[in-house]
Design an enzyme around this catalytic site. Structure first.
Site, PDB file in Angstrom:
ATOM      1  N   ARG A 175       0.844  -1.192   0.000  1.00 16.17           N
ATOM      2  CA  ARG A 175       0.000   0.000   0.000  1.00 16.17           C
ATOM      3  C   ARG A 175       0.881   1.245   0.000  1.00 16.17           C
ATOM      4  O   ARG A 175       2.014   1.216   0.480  1.00 16.17           O
ATOM      5  CB  ARG A 175      -0.904   0.014   1.240  1.00 16.17           C
ATOM      6  CG  ARG A 175      -1.827  -1.199   1.366  1.00 16.17           C
ATOM      7  CD  ARG A 175      -2.613  -1.133   2.665  1.00 16.17           C
ATOM      8  NE  ARG A 175      -3.516  -2.277   2.823  1.00 16.17           N
ATOM      9  CZ  ARG A 175      -3.197  -3.402   3.450  1.00 16.17           C
ATOM     10  NH1 ARG A 175      -1.987  -3.560   3.971  1.00 16.17           N
ATOM     11  NH2 ARG A 175      -4.075  -4.395   3.541  1.00 16.17           N
ATOM     12  N   LYS A 182      -1.846  -2.569   8.031  1.00 15.85           N
ATOM     13  CA  LYS A 182      -2.989  -2.149   8.831  1.00 15.85           C
ATOM     14  C   LYS A 182      -2.950  -2.803  10.204  1.00 15.85           C
ATOM     15  O   LYS A 182      -2.590  -3.962  10.337  1.00 15.85           O
ATOM     16  CB  LYS A 182      -4.294  -2.527   8.112  1.00 15.85           C
ATOM     17  CG  LYS A 182      -4.571  -1.695   6.862  1.00 15.85           C
ATOM     18  CD  LYS A 182      -5.922  -2.047   6.274  1.00 15.85           C
ATOM     19  CE  LYS A 182      -6.250  -1.153   5.088  1.00 15.85           C
ATOM     20  NZ  LYS A 182      -7.579  -1.456   4.500  1.00 15.85           N
ATOM     21  N   HIS A 186      -2.721   2.460  -5.847  1.00 19.97           N
ATOM     22  CA  HIS A 186      -3.481   1.231  -5.614  1.00 19.97           C
ATOM     23  C   HIS A 186      -3.646   0.428  -6.897  1.00 19.97           C
ATOM     24  O   HIS A 186      -3.837  -0.794  -6.855  1.00 19.97           O
ATOM     25  CB  HIS A 186      -4.847   1.557  -5.005  1.00 19.97           C
ATOM     26  CG  HIS A 186      -5.221   0.643  -3.885  1.00 19.97           C
ATOM     27  ND1 HIS A 186      -4.553   0.622  -2.674  1.00 19.97           N
ATOM     28  CD2 HIS A 186      -6.161  -0.330  -3.784  1.00 19.97           C
ATOM     29  CE1 HIS A 186      -5.081  -0.291  -1.886  1.00 19.97           C
ATOM     30  NE2 HIS A 186      -6.054  -0.891  -2.541  1.00 19.97           N
ATOM     31  N   ARG A 245      -0.927  -1.916  -7.046  1.00 19.22           N
ATOM     32  CA  ARG A 245      -1.205  -3.036  -6.130  1.00 19.22           C
ATOM     33  C   ARG A 245      -2.139  -4.035  -6.814  1.00 19.22           C
ATOM     34  O   ARG A 245      -1.931  -5.249  -6.739  1.00 19.22           O
ATOM     35  CB  ARG A 245      -1.826  -2.472  -4.853  1.00 19.22           C
ATOM     36  CG  ARG A 245      -2.164  -3.484  -3.764  1.00 19.22           C
ATOM     37  CD  ARG A 245      -2.535  -2.722  -2.496  1.00 19.22           C
ATOM     38  NE  ARG A 245      -3.228  -3.510  -1.518  1.00 19.22           N
ATOM     39  CZ  ARG A 245      -2.642  -4.291  -0.607  1.00 19.22           C
ATOM     40  NH1 ARG A 245      -1.326  -4.385  -0.598  1.00 19.22           N
ATOM     41  NH2 ARG A 245      -3.348  -4.952   0.285  1.00 19.22           N
ATOM     42  N   HIS A 295      -3.808  -9.066   3.331  1.00 19.05           N
ATOM     43  CA  HIS A 295      -5.254  -9.113   3.562  1.00 19.05           C
ATOM     44  C   HIS A 295      -5.566 -10.018   4.746  1.00 19.05           C
ATOM     45  O   HIS A 295      -5.063 -11.137   4.814  1.00 19.05           O
ATOM     46  CB  HIS A 295      -5.982  -9.654   2.326  1.00 19.05           C
ATOM     47  CG  HIS A 295      -6.083  -8.654   1.211  1.00 19.05           C
ATOM     48  ND1 HIS A 295      -6.308  -9.016  -0.107  1.00 19.05           N
ATOM     49  CD2 HIS A 295      -5.991  -7.295   1.207  1.00 19.05           C
ATOM     50  CE1 HIS A 295      -6.360  -7.925  -0.854  1.00 19.05           C
ATOM     51  NE2 HIS A 295      -6.164  -6.882  -0.086  1.00 19.05           N
ATOM     52  N   TYR A 307      -9.785 -10.435  -7.160  1.00 20.90           N
ATOM     53  CA  TYR A 307      -8.889 -10.548  -8.312  1.00 20.90           C
ATOM     54  C   TYR A 307      -9.180 -11.773  -9.159  1.00 20.90           C
ATOM     55  O   TYR A 307      -8.718 -11.863 -10.292  1.00 20.90           O
ATOM     56  CB  TYR A 307      -7.428 -10.561  -7.840  1.00 20.90           C
ATOM     57  CG  TYR A 307      -7.041  -9.292  -7.123  1.00 20.90           C
ATOM     58  CD1 TYR A 307      -6.842  -8.115  -7.825  1.00 20.90           C
ATOM     59  CD2 TYR A 307      -6.909  -9.270  -5.742  1.00 20.90           C
ATOM     60  CE1 TYR A 307      -6.518  -6.942  -7.165  1.00 20.90           C
ATOM     61  CE2 TYR A 307      -6.581  -8.102  -5.069  1.00 20.90           C
ATOM     62  CZ  TYR A 307      -6.379  -6.944  -5.795  1.00 20.90           C
ATOM     63  OH  TYR A 307      -6.068  -5.776  -5.141  1.00 20.90           O
TER      64      TYR A 307
END
Length: 299
Positions: free
Chosen positions: A148, A172, A245, A248, A271, A280
């Site tokens: 990110r 995150k 992004h 990414r 994730h 995806y």
């Protein structure tokens, strides 16, 4: 206790108990501010007055502003967490957002770049200049790792391990993960760190630890990275819009198209849930269908 004090308590709760990232805290504060403004406009001065009817009026105003379902969902989640804290602290008897369902998510297929488009981006930087070296290293690392933009701007020099070709990323919730990178990224990073970065560092009094620096010698921001990519697209004569992004998305899509398994891509992207990575598969299914139609004798 006023709204401002509740907000300060909430920020402390997010930072200490939830271990939330600075970006999450900022977004939650913005969501709380917009809700408090709404309450004041409705003449509501006590959070105990917030009920299902009040929330429905709030949501109606959000939809009137043409906010996306994703934005509305985030605000509901933020406020649900806020009222959960209030309920735990016995400020309110119950959490009124528990009964509010999240709007169904739009599931657009993520946009990505084709190999030919990427090749044009990789040829626009002047590798004899400090900024050109930085831009090339930035592009190689973003595409080569799928990290990110916030993770990229937080990278320090010690985050990189060239001996095994990995970078330590803090994602995150301050969760850490190692991501491997290839020879192209390593070459670009070494060139930048040994030459361009040293020259940029002399221009300012910024952090001596941050990997990516701006033209003034201070640490690069997410906005700065977006501006750099926009300039690179302009110089490459591409007609597509490129944002961090999108690189990414491109990283994940190219891996899956070349046979990587979903669990590995999930781990590389950081994730928490596999469902986040599964978006995806829409792209890769389309890719496989094209291969089938073009290759099978009876397609």
């Amino acid at each position: 206790m006023g709204f401002q004090q509740y907000k300060e308590d909430f920020v402390e709760y997010l930072q200490i108990e939830k271990n939330a990232s600075p970006y999450t805290v900022t977004f939650y504060q913005d969501d709380l501010d917009s809700f408090f403004l709404f309450l004041k406009s409705e003449g509501i001065k006590d959070l105990k007055e917030v009920n299902y009817v009040v929330i429905r009026i709030f949501l109606t105003k959000l939809y009137d502003k043409k906010l996306s379902r994703r934005s509305v969902s985030r605000k509901i989640s933020s406020l649900r967490t806020f009222f959960r804290m209030l309920e735990r602290n016995e400020v309110v008897e119950s959490n009124p957002f528990v009964s509010v369902s999240l709007p169904k998510k739009d599931n657009p297929i993520p946009e990505f770049l084709y190999a030919e488009e990427l090749e044009k981006l990789f040829t626009v930087s002047d590798l004899t200049t400090p900024l050109g070296q930085r831009n090339q290293a930035l592009l190689e690392l973003l595409y080569g790792t799928g990290m990110r933009v916030s993770e990229c701007t937080n990278l320090k020099l010690h985050s990189l391990d060239f001996s095994i070709g990995t970078v330590l990323v803090r994602g995150k919730g301050n969760k850490e993960r190692y991501i491997p990178f290839g020879s192209y990224a390593q070459e670009a990073l070494e060139r930048y760190m040994n030459d361009g970065r040293e020259k940029l560092l002399k221009k300012g009094n910024g952090s001596k630890d941050h990997l990516f620096l701006n033209a003034r010698g201070t640490e690069l921001t997410p906005r700065g990275i977006r501006l750099i990519l926009n300039e690179m697209v302009k110089n490459s004569s591409l007609t597509v819009h490129v944002h961090p992004h999108k690189l990414r998305h491109t990283f994940a899509t190219h891996l899956l198209n070349e046979g990587a398994d979903l669990r590995s891509v999930q781990e590389l992207l950081g994730h928490e849930n596999l469902s986040s990575t599964q978006i995806y598969t829409h792209v890769t299914k389309d890719h496989l269908r094209k291969i089938y139609l073009n290759s099978h004798p009876r397609a």
